[in-house]
Design an enzyme around this catalytic site. Structure first.
Site, PDB file in Angstrom:
ATOM      1  CG  HIS A 159      -2.029  -1.027   1.112  1.00 42.72           C
ATOM      2  ND1 HIS A 159      -3.318  -0.709   0.760  1.00 42.72           N
ATOM      3  CD2 HIS A 159      -2.016  -2.371   1.276  1.00 42.72           C
ATOM      4  CE1 HIS A 159      -4.063  -1.804   0.725  1.00 42.72           C
ATOM      5  NE2 HIS A 159      -3.300  -2.833   1.037  1.00 42.72           N
ATOM      6  CG  ASP A 377       0.323   9.345   0.609  1.00 42.13           C
ATOM      7  OD1 ASP A 377       0.214   8.164   0.980  1.00 42.13           O
ATOM      8  OD2 ASP A 377      -0.341  10.277   1.096  1.00 42.13           O
TER       9      ASP A 377
HETATM   10  P1  ADQ Z   1      -2.935   6.289   4.711  1.00 41.41           P
HETATM   11  O1  ADQ Z   1      -1.530   6.707   4.890  1.00 41.41           O
HETATM   12  O2  ADQ Z   1      -3.726   6.127   5.948  1.00 41.41           O
HETATM   13  O3  ADQ Z   1      -3.050   4.963   3.833  1.00 41.41           O
HETATM   14  P2  ADQ Z   1      -4.799   7.693   2.787  1.00 41.41           P
HETATM   15  O4  ADQ Z   1      -4.700   6.950   1.528  1.00 41.41           O
HETATM   16  O5  ADQ Z   1      -4.940   9.161   2.583  1.00 41.41           O
HETATM   17  O6  ADQ Z   1      -3.590   7.476   3.782  1.00 41.41           O
HETATM   18  O7  ADQ Z   1      -6.093   7.164   3.542  1.00 41.41           O
HETATM   19  C1  ADQ Z   1      -6.524   7.767   4.715  1.00 41.41           C
HETATM   20  C2  ADQ Z   1      -7.988   7.427   4.986  1.00 41.41           C
HETATM   21  O8  ADQ Z   1      -8.284   7.861   6.310  1.00 41.41           O
HETATM   22  C3  ADQ Z   1      -8.938   8.161   4.048  1.00 41.41           C
HETATM   23  O9  ADQ Z   1     -10.007   7.328   3.729  1.00 41.41           O
HETATM   24  C4  ADQ Z   1      -9.406   9.370   4.876  1.00 41.41           C
HETATM   25  O10 ADQ Z   1     -10.729   9.778   4.630  1.00 41.41           O
HETATM   26  C5  ADQ Z   1      -9.295   8.837   6.289  1.00 41.41           C
HETATM   27  N1  ADQ Z   1      -8.930   9.973   7.166  1.00 41.41           N
HETATM   28  C6  ADQ Z   1      -7.763  10.642   7.175  1.00 41.41           C
HETATM   29  N2  ADQ Z   1      -7.812  11.641   8.080  1.00 41.41           N
HETATM   30  C7  ADQ Z   1      -9.024  11.601   8.630  1.00 41.41           C
HETATM   31  C8  ADQ Z   1      -9.687  12.381   9.619  1.00 41.41           C
HETATM   32  N3  ADQ Z   1      -9.119  13.426  10.198  1.00 41.41           N
HETATM   33  N4  ADQ Z   1     -10.945  12.040   9.972  1.00 41.41           N
HETATM   34  C9  ADQ Z   1     -11.541  10.996   9.369  1.00 41.41           C
HETATM   35  N5  ADQ Z   1     -10.983  10.242   8.428  1.00 41.41           N
HETATM   36  C10 ADQ Z   1      -9.737  10.532   8.060  1.00 41.41           C
HETATM   37  C11 ADQ Z   1      -2.113   4.018   3.279  1.00 41.41           C
HETATM   38  C12 ADQ Z   1      -1.049   4.609   2.337  1.00 41.41           C
HETATM   39  C13 ADQ Z   1      -1.717   5.406   1.233  1.00 41.41           C
HETATM   40  C14 ADQ Z   1      -2.725   4.531   0.481  1.00 41.41           C
HETATM   41  C15 ADQ Z   1      -3.660   3.811   1.452  1.00 41.41           C
HETATM   42  C16 ADQ Z   1      -4.523   2.755   0.746  1.00 41.41           C
HETATM   43  O11 ADQ Z   1      -0.137   5.436   3.065  1.00 41.41           O
HETATM   44  O12 ADQ Z   1      -0.756   5.931   0.319  1.00 41.41           O
HETATM   45  O13 ADQ Z   1      -3.497   5.346  -0.375  1.00 41.41           O
HETATM   46  O14 ADQ Z   1      -2.917   3.132   2.468  1.00 41.41           O
HETATM   47  O15 ADQ Z   1      -3.742   1.853   0.020  1.00 41.41           O
END
Ligand code: ADQ
Length: 478
Positions: A159, A377
Site C-alpha cells: 500500500h 505517499d
Molecule cells: P494512509 O496513509 O492512511 O493509507 P490515505 O490513503 O490518505 O492514507 O487514507 C486515509 C484514509 O483515512 C482516508 O479514507 C481518509 O478519509 C481517512 N482519514 C484521514 N484523516 C481523517 C480524519 N481526520 N478524519 C476521518 N478520516 C480521516 C495508506 C497509504 C496510502 C494509500 C492507502 C490505501 O499510506 O498511500 O493510499 O494506504 O492503500
C-alpha cells in the site's frame, strides 16, 4: 476460484450487529470474501502482558467469512509493529532514512511475528485456496509459508511506495526484504514508479530481472514477469481506488449536517481550503502550513478572505517522531495565526481529531480547494475522496503533490512540489482563481476516471491477475 484467504496486520471485523467498518478497502475485500467464501486473518489489536506465546487464535463468522485473530505479546507489538514496521520500513519506504531506527532486536521481532503468523495460518489453508497478503508488516509471510510446504497461489499488495535502490540498500537487511518478495506469485504496487524502483533494486543487486517473455518497461510499464532467487513470478500495478459513487452520494447528502452548517456559518462567505491527513510526517503538513503562509504573503488581497481547515487526528503516538511532529504542527499553525491573523479572522483552523465520514464528505464538498501535499505517499485516498465529493455544477480544485501515487492518475489536479513553498503558494492561488469552465472540465476528467477505477475494480482486477499468475512452484527462496 477457490476460497480466498486475506491476511493483513489489522482486520476490520464487523461489530456485534454485523455492521461493516467504514472505508473502501474493508468493504471491497469483504465483498470478494463473501463471494468466494474464505478467511480474514490478522492481529486482534490486543497485546498480552505475558511475553511468552499468546493464547489460541479467536474465530468468529459473518456469512461466508471467517475471521481468525491472534493476539500478540507486548514484546511482539513493541518490536514487530512499533519497532521494525513503523520505525524502519515505514520511514525507509517513504525515503526518510534519517528517521529509520534500525535495531537487530526489532528486526528479529518482525521475522518472529511473521513466523508465528505462518504457523497459525498453516492449519487453515486448503489446497485450492488463494492467499492475499497486505502491506509492509507482512513481507516475509509467503516465504515462511513456502518453507512450511504451501504451494498455493500467494499474492502481495504494497500500500505504500517502494523506494529507489540507494534508499532500500541503506537498511542492513535489504537483501532479506528483496528475497522474501520473490516467494509470492504476484507482487502488486500502487504505481509504475514503485514497480520500476523495485525491479531496479533486483537488477542493481544482480539477483533478478525481467524474463525473456516479459513485456519490457517501454512496452508496458504496469506489468512484468520476473525471475529472481530461483523463482519466476509477476509484478503489476493496481492503483487503489475508493467507493466513488457511494462517496459522491454521501457528500451530496451531507451538505447540511450540524458540522457542515456550523462550518459554513462561521466562514461568513470566505473561501475554504481543506487538508485531511493522519498526523504523519509523510503527509507534509508542516510544509503545507508554510506554503499557506507564503500564499497569504504573496496575495495580500486574500488575507482575511481564505481559511485553511487542517484536520489531522493523532496517529502512532507511541512512536517519538510522531509526538515531535504533533508539537511542530501546533507551533507552526500557532505562528501563522499569530502573525497573519486578525481579530475577526483565523487563517488556519487546526483540528487534532478524527471526523465522522458524513461530515468529512460534506466538508470536502464545502471546500473550494483540496490541498493534498504529501512528501511521499503510496496513493492518497483523501485526494480521490475530495474529487468524488464535489458538486458537479460548481466543483472545487484539487492541488496535489507530484509525490503522491494519485498524481499518476488524477490528470485534472493542479500538481505542486511540496518542498517548494513558493510554487505550492502559486498553485493555491491558481486553484482559487480558476474559471468555472476549467474547474468543471478538470473535475469531469478525474471523476470519470475514478468512477471506472474504483475500489471494486481494484479488488477484482488484483484477484483476477493473481488467479492468472504463474502456476504454483514448490519450495521457498532457498
Ligand atoms: P494512509 O496513509 O492512511 O493509507 P490515505 O490513503 O490518505 O492514507 O487514507 C486515509 C484514509 O483515512 C482516508 O479514507 C481518509 O478519509 C481517512 N482519514 C484521514 N484523516 C481523517 C480524519 N481526520 N478524519 C476521518 N478520516 C480521516 C495508506 C497509504 C496510502 C494509500 C492507502 C490505501 O499510506 O498511500 O493510499 O494506504 O492503500
Amino acid at each position: 476460484m477457490g476460497r480466498l484467504i486475506v491476511v493483513s496486520n489489522r482486520v476490520p471485523v464487523p461489530d456485534k450487529d454485523g455492521n461493516m467498518p467504514a472505508g473502501g478497502l474493508a468493504v471491497a475485500v469483504h465483498a470478494a470474501l463473501q463471494e468466494s467464501g474464505g478467511i480474514w486473518f490478522g492481529w486482534s489489536g490486543r497485546s498480552v502482558e505475558d511475553n511468552g506465546t499468546p493464547g489460541p487464535v479467536e474465530h468468529s463468522r459473518n456469512g461466508a467469512i471467517e475471521y481468525v485473530l491472534t493476539d500478540l505479546s507486548e514484546r511482539d507489538v513493541d518490536e514487530y509493529y512499533s519497532g521494525f514496521a513503523n520505525r524502519v520500513l515505514w520511514p525507509l519506504f517513504h525515503c526518510r532514512i534519517d528517521l529509520a531506527e534500525y535495531s537487530r532486536r526489532d528486526k528479529d521481532g518482525y521475522f518472529r511475528v511473521n513466523r508465528m503468523f505462518a504457523d497459525r495460518l498453516m492449519p487453515l489453508i486448503e489446497p485450492d485456496d488463494i492467499i492475499w497478503i497486505h502491506d509492509y508488516h507482512l513481507i516475509p509471510l509467503a516465504d515462511e509459508l513456502r518453507r512450511r510446504g504451501v504451494q498455493n497461489r500467494i499474492g502481495f499488495f504494497l500500500h505504500i511506495p517502494w523506494p529507489p535502490a540507494d534508499i532500500l540498500f541503506a537498511t542492513p537487511i535489504y537483501d532479506q526484504i528483496l528475497k522474501s518478495l520473490s516467494a509470492y506469485d504476484l507482487v502488486g504496487f500502487q504505481t509504475d514508479h514503485d514497480m520500476d524502483n523495485y525491479i531496479s533494486c533486483l537488477i542493481r543487486e544482480g539477483v533478478g530481472d525481467r524474463t525473456a517473455d516479459s513485456p519490457t518497461a517501454k512496452e508496458d510499464p504496469s506489468r512484468a514477469k520476473l525471475s529472481a532467487y530461483g523463482r519466476t513470478f509477476h509484478a503489476q500495478t493496481f492503483g487503489i481506488g475508493i467507493e466513488t459513487a457511494d462517496f459522491a452520494a454521501l457528500a451530496a447528502a451531507s451538505t447540511d449536517t450540524d458540522t457542515v452548517l456550523d462550518m459554513r456559518r462561521s466562514m461568513g462567505g470566505r473561501d475554504l481550503i481543506i487538508g485531511v491527513d493522519r498526523l504523519d510526517y509523510s503527509k507534509g503538513i508542516p510544509n503545507r502550513i508554510m506554503a499557506f503562509e507564503r500564499f497569504l504573503e504573496l496575495n495580500p488581497d486574500r488575507v482575511g478572505n481564505v481559511t485553511l481547515l487542517q484536520v489531522a487526528p493523532p496517529s502512532r503516538s507511541d512512536v517519538p517522531e510522531y509526538r515531535d511532529m504533533q508539537a511542530e504542527v501546533e507551533s507552526l499553525a500557532g505562528h501563522v495565526n499569530g502573525v497573519m491573523g486578525r481579530i475577526d479572522w483565523t487563517p488556519i483552523r487546526y483540528i487534532n481529531q478524527s471526523v465522522d465520514r458524513n461530515s468529512l464528505a460534506g466538508l470536502y464538498r464545502e471546500a473550494r480547494v483540496g490541498l493534498v501535499t504529501p512528501l511521499r505517499d503510496g496513493m492518497n485516498l483523501v485526494a480521490k475522496e475530495y474529487v468524488a465529493a464535489q458538486d458537479p455544477d460548481d466543483p472545487g480544485v484539487l492541488v496535489l503533490s507530484r509525490f503522491a501515487g494519485a498524481a499518476r492518475e488524477l490528470k485534472g489536479a493542479v500538481l505542486c512540489n511540496p518542498y517548494d513553498s513558493e510554487q505550492t503558494a502559486r498553485a493555491i492561488e491558481w486553484a482559487l482563481s480558476m474559471t468555472l469552465e476549467e474547474r468543471r472540465s478538470r473535475w469531469r476528467d478525474m471523476m470519470d476516471y475514478l468512477l471506472v477505477n474504483d475500489i471494486q475494480t481494484w479488488c477484482t482486477s488484483y484477484l483476477a491477475a493473481l488467479e492468472r499468475s504463474a502456476p504454483p512452484q514448490t519450495g521457498s527462496t532457498e
